[in-house]
Design an enzyme around this catalytic site. Structure first.
Site, PDB file in Angstrom:
ATOM      1  N   CYS A 282       0.862  -1.176   0.000  1.00 29.74           N
ATOM      2  CA  CYS A 282       0.000   0.000   0.000  1.00 29.74           C
ATOM      3  C   CYS A 282       0.901   1.229   0.000  1.00 29.74           C
ATOM      4  O   CYS A 282       1.466   1.594   1.020  1.00 29.74           O
ATOM      5  CB  CYS A 282      -0.905   0.001   1.234  1.00 29.74           C
ATOM      6  SG  CYS A 282      -1.975   1.435   1.331  1.00 29.74           S
ATOM      7  N   LEU A 283       1.066   1.816  -1.163  1.00 32.38           N
ATOM      8  CA  LEU A 283       1.935   2.979  -1.294  1.00 32.38           C
ATOM      9  C   LEU A 283       1.319   3.898  -2.337  1.00 32.38           C
ATOM     10  O   LEU A 283       1.203   3.528  -3.510  1.00 32.38           O
ATOM     11  CB  LEU A 283       3.332   2.517  -1.719  1.00 32.38           C
ATOM     12  CG  LEU A 283       4.444   3.542  -1.765  1.00 32.38           C
ATOM     13  CD1 LEU A 283       4.665   4.185  -0.397  1.00 32.38           C
ATOM     14  CD2 LEU A 283       5.736   2.888  -2.231  1.00 32.38           C
TER      15      LEU A 283
END
EC number: 2.3.2.23
Length: 185
Positions: A85-86
């Site tokens: 999750c970036l």
């Protein structure tokens, strides 16, 4: 500007000519694994991960899919699937970025500055916010157990099943039994 396929080839070649070990899958340039070392002066220093990269047909206009193959304890990495999750990869990707940016900037920044307020691993986020010392200990234990060169040579499988119960007293309340199935990458 060059076509997406030429850009893909150029970016993969740049990665291969850098300090990263790149292992292609099915002899193509759309799926491959990259050996990634934890950033210096971080909890992840000394750790080695196999990162799975999948490039969409529209790359570089569409972001690559990035995931850890061997286990890592981090609020912004799903423990079962390894997905990351970036924002810069998932939402604000630009064709100005390339694969070297992912491995030299984005992933090191992710490991250096975890974001517990936007977690994929709720247990890691919760522990990080409640007890930083135990969180740090668990990160280091995962690095010792799962982030070694021999783990990436075995496709990241290692002894995960038998070792899960040996992880420290910092183990949180939930278990893998609560989630049906287990991702084997």
């Amino acid at each position: 500007m060059s076509s997406p396929s030429k850009r893909r080839e150029m970016d993969v070649m740049k990665l291969m000519m850098s300090d990263y070990t790149v292992e292609t899958i099915n002899d193509g340039l759309t799926e491959f694994n990259v050996e990634f070392h934890g950033p210096k002066e971080s909890l992840y220093e000394g750790g080695v991960w196999k990162i799975r990269v999948e490039l969409p047909d529209a790359y570089p206009y569409k972001s690559p899919s990035i995931g850890f193959v061997n286990k890592i304890y981090h609020p912004n990495v799903d423990e079962l699937s390894g997905s990351v999750c970036l924002d810069v990869i998932n939402q604000s990707w630009s064709p100005m970025f390339d694969l070297l940016n992912v491995f030299e900037v984005f992933l090191p920044q992710l490991l250096l500055y975890p974001n517990a307020s936007d977690p994929l691993n709720g247990d890691a986020a919760s522990l990080m916010m409640k007890d930083r010392k135990l969180y740090d200990q668990k990160v280091k234990e995962y690095c010792e157990r799962y982030a070694k060169k021999e783990n990436i040579c075995n496709n990241g499988t290692g002894d995960e099943e038998s070792d899960d119960e040996d992880i420290s007293e910092a183990e949180t309340q939930s278990s893998d039994d609560e989630i049906p199935g287990r991702a084997d990458l």
